[in-house]
Structures are given as C-alpha cells and as structure tokens.
Design a protein around this motif. Structure first.
Motif, PDB file in Angstrom:
ATOM      1  N   ALA A  34       9.680   7.653 -12.515  1.00  0.00           N
ATOM      2  CA  ALA A  34       9.887   5.744 -12.798  1.00  0.00           C
ATOM      3  C   ALA A  34      11.134   5.516 -13.910  1.00  0.00           C
ATOM      4  CB  ALA A  34       9.185   5.428 -13.957  1.00  0.00           C
ATOM      5  N   LEU A  35      11.681   7.277 -14.837  1.00  0.00           N
ATOM      6  CA  LEU A  35      13.203   7.124 -14.605  1.00  0.00           C
ATOM      7  C   LEU A  35      14.072   6.402 -14.594  1.00  0.00           C
ATOM      8  CD1 LEU A  35      13.939   7.239 -18.432  1.00  0.00           C
ATOM      9  CD2 LEU A  35      14.547   9.572 -17.092  1.00  0.00           C
ATOM     10  N   ARG A  40      17.442   1.542 -15.305  1.00  0.00           N
ATOM     11  CA  ARG A  40      17.946   0.277 -15.404  1.00  0.00           C
ATOM     12  C   ARG A  40      17.344  -1.188 -15.501  1.00  0.00           C
ATOM     13  NH1 ARG A  40      17.772   2.466 -10.676  1.00  0.00           N
ATOM     14  NH2 ARG A  40      15.766   1.750  -9.911  1.00  0.00           N
ATOM     15  N   ALA A  41      16.325  -1.224 -15.770  1.00  0.00           N
ATOM     16  CA  ALA A  41      15.625  -3.174 -16.232  1.00  0.00           C
ATOM     17  C   ALA A  41      16.041  -2.745 -17.196  1.00  0.00           C
ATOM     18  CB  ALA A  41      13.970  -2.851 -16.405  1.00  0.00           C
ATOM     19  N   ALA A  45      18.618  -5.776 -18.480  1.00  0.00           N
ATOM     20  CA  ALA A  45      18.002  -6.845 -19.185  1.00  0.00           C
ATOM     21  C   ALA A  45      18.856  -7.610 -20.705  1.00  0.00           C
ATOM     22  CB  ALA A  45      16.766  -6.573 -19.664  1.00  0.00           C
ATOM     23  N   ARG A  46      19.999  -5.780 -21.222  1.00  0.00           N
ATOM     24  CA  ARG A  46      20.764  -5.940 -21.844  1.00  0.00           C
ATOM     25  C   ARG A  46      21.517  -6.869 -21.298  1.00  0.00           C
ATOM     26  NH1 ARG A  46      25.363  -3.205 -22.599  1.00  0.00           N
ATOM     27  NH2 ARG A  46      24.955  -1.773 -20.603  1.00  0.00           N
ATOM     28  N   LYS A  47      22.330  -6.518 -20.194  1.00  0.00           N
ATOM     29  CA  LYS A  47      23.759  -7.467 -19.456  1.00  0.00           C
ATOM     30  C   LYS A  47      23.302  -8.753 -19.704  1.00  0.00           C
ATOM     31  CE  LYS A  47      25.484  -4.103 -17.430  1.00  0.00           C
ATOM     32  NZ  LYS A  47      25.631  -2.961 -15.574  1.00  0.00           N
ATOM     33  N   ALA A 104      16.171  -1.982 -27.018  1.00  0.00           N
ATOM     34  CA  ALA A 104      15.591  -1.010 -26.142  1.00  0.00           C
ATOM     35  C   ALA A 104      16.613  -0.322 -25.515  1.00  0.00           C
ATOM     36  CB  ALA A 104      14.805  -2.347 -25.487  1.00  0.00           C
ATOM     37  N   TRP A 105      17.663  -0.924 -24.914  1.00  0.00           N
ATOM     38  CA  TRP A 105      18.248   0.124 -23.813  1.00  0.00           C
ATOM     39  C   TRP A 105      19.304   1.013 -24.561  1.00  0.00           C
ATOM     40  CZ3 TRP A 105      23.536   0.480 -24.830  1.00  0.00           C
ATOM     41  CH2 TRP A 105      24.583   1.378 -24.268  1.00  0.00           C
ATOM     42  N   ALA A 106      19.771   0.509 -26.329  1.00  0.00           N
ATOM     43  CA  ALA A 106      19.934   1.785 -27.220  1.00  0.00           C
ATOM     44  C   ALA A 106      18.909   3.166 -27.158  1.00  0.00           C
ATOM     45  CB  ALA A 106      20.484   1.531 -28.435  1.00  0.00           C
ATOM     46  N   THR A 107      17.997   2.453 -27.859  1.00  0.00           N
ATOM     47  CA  THR A 107      16.343   3.586 -27.878  1.00  0.00           C
ATOM     48  C   THR A 107      16.086   4.491 -26.321  1.00  0.00           C
ATOM     49  OG1 THR A 107      16.050   2.344 -29.392  1.00  0.00           O
ATOM     50  CG2 THR A 107      14.656   4.090 -28.383  1.00  0.00           C
ATOM     51  N   ILE A 108      16.072   3.956 -25.601  1.00  0.00           N
ATOM     52  CA  ILE A 108      15.967   4.230 -24.681  1.00  0.00           C
ATOM     53  C   ILE A 108      17.101   5.468 -23.424  1.00  0.00           C
ATOM     54  CG2 ILE A 108      15.780   4.480 -21.414  1.00  0.00           C
ATOM     55  CD1 ILE A 108      13.852   1.671 -22.561  1.00  0.00           C
ATOM     56  N   GLU A 109      18.892   5.031 -24.556  1.00  0.00           N
ATOM     57  CA  GLU A 109      19.860   6.143 -23.473  1.00  0.00           C
ATOM     58  C   GLU A 109      19.970   7.235 -24.424  1.00  0.00           C
ATOM     59  OE1 GLU A 109      22.172   5.683 -21.442  1.00  0.00           O
ATOM     60  OE2 GLU A 109      20.656   4.532 -20.177  1.00  0.00           O
TER      61      GLU A 109
END
Length: 168
Positions: A34-35, A40-41, A45-47, A104-109
């Motif tokens: 699922a990663l 991608r999600a 959302a960030r964009k 959220a994006w930065a944390t996951i990355e």
C-alpha cells in the motif's frame, strides 16, 4: 534450601520477544504494497492544497473565485487565507490545510527514505543536518544525524541527491 518454584522457562522472555517481532515484521510485509498508493495520495494532496492556497492568495477579500469545480469567496482575515465554500457554507483555512498536507508528505518521505523510527523523526531538527568533507576529493556529503534512541548509538544517514524536491 528449597528449589525455586518458578522454572527457568517461565521467566525466559526471548520467545515472546521473537514472536512479537515476527508479528510486527509480518504487519510491515502486509502493508508494504500500500506504500506507493499512500505516497501518491499525500503528494497529490500536497499539490492540491498548494494550488488552493495560491488561488486564495491571488483573490482579494470579498472576491469570488473558482477552483477545481468549487466556488469560494475570500474572507478578510489576517490569520491565514480563509475562504467560504459557497456550495457548503463551510469556512476553510487554506493556509492550515496546506501546512498539514505538506507536513504529512514530508513526514512520510523522511520515514520512507531514511528508515528511521517515528521516535527518531520527532527528535530531528535543523541541527540534525550535518556535512562531511571527503578528505580525498574535498566533496561535501550531506548527512542526517540520528540521535541515540532504541540502540543508544548515534547514526548518520547519507542524504540522497535524488531525494524528492519540494518548492515550498
């Protein structure tokens, strides 16, 4: 002297620890497919929230504007870019939404590219970025310094040059 009534097998915690680790590893293996969808999600959302924030910034207070099929009116507030969604009547703070989506994006990355634990992520700061100059070529290598936690050992992770870029 009487023998201890508690047997050695009853206090040996290694088996339980191995089983717990095995369950955690299995959970990771089950969730790994699922990663890419998650990455991608959060990127989408960030964009999308960045576009919403920019559209809200361009609008003057009281001005009506459309974005992604919705119509908004910009509020006159100094604490962020606030808009009213004309379809739902809901007040939204585009600044807050963009900030949450970005982090959220930065944390996951960071978790995805470094493999660090959440506890280690929470300890990161601008002081965690250090550089090392190769003695042979003089090239600067960016490093992420992970403070000791579970292993009580400091770690250095090379910051990849191919890491995703963000225009925040």
């Amino acid at each position: 002297m009487a023998p201890c009534p508690v047997g050695e097998a009853e206090v040996d915690l290694r088996k339980g620890a191995r089983q717990r680790k095995s369950r955690m590893d299995q959970r990771t293996r089950e969730r790994l497919p699922a990663l890419p969808s998650l990455v991608r999600a959060v990127d989408e959302a960030r964009k999308a929230t960045a576009m919403s924030l920019e559209a809200g910034r361009r609008a003057e207070p009281g001005e009506v504007f459309s974005l992604a099929g919705s119509t908004f009116v910009r509020r006159a507030r100094a604490d962020g870019i606030w808009v009213d969604d004309l379809a739902t009547g809901e007040a939204r703070n585009f600044s807050l939404e963009e900030g949450r989506a970005f982090w959220a994006w930065a944390t996951i990355e960071v978790l995805r590219h470094t493999g660090i634990r959440i506890e280690e992520l929470l300890e990161l700061s601008h002081h965690s970025l250090v550089q090392y100059r190769l003695p042979t070529t003089g090239e600067l290598i960016p490093l992420l310094q992970i403070v000791p936690s579970k292993t009580d050992a400091e770690r250095l992770v090379v910051v990849s040059q191919s890491s995703p870029r963000c225009s925040r």
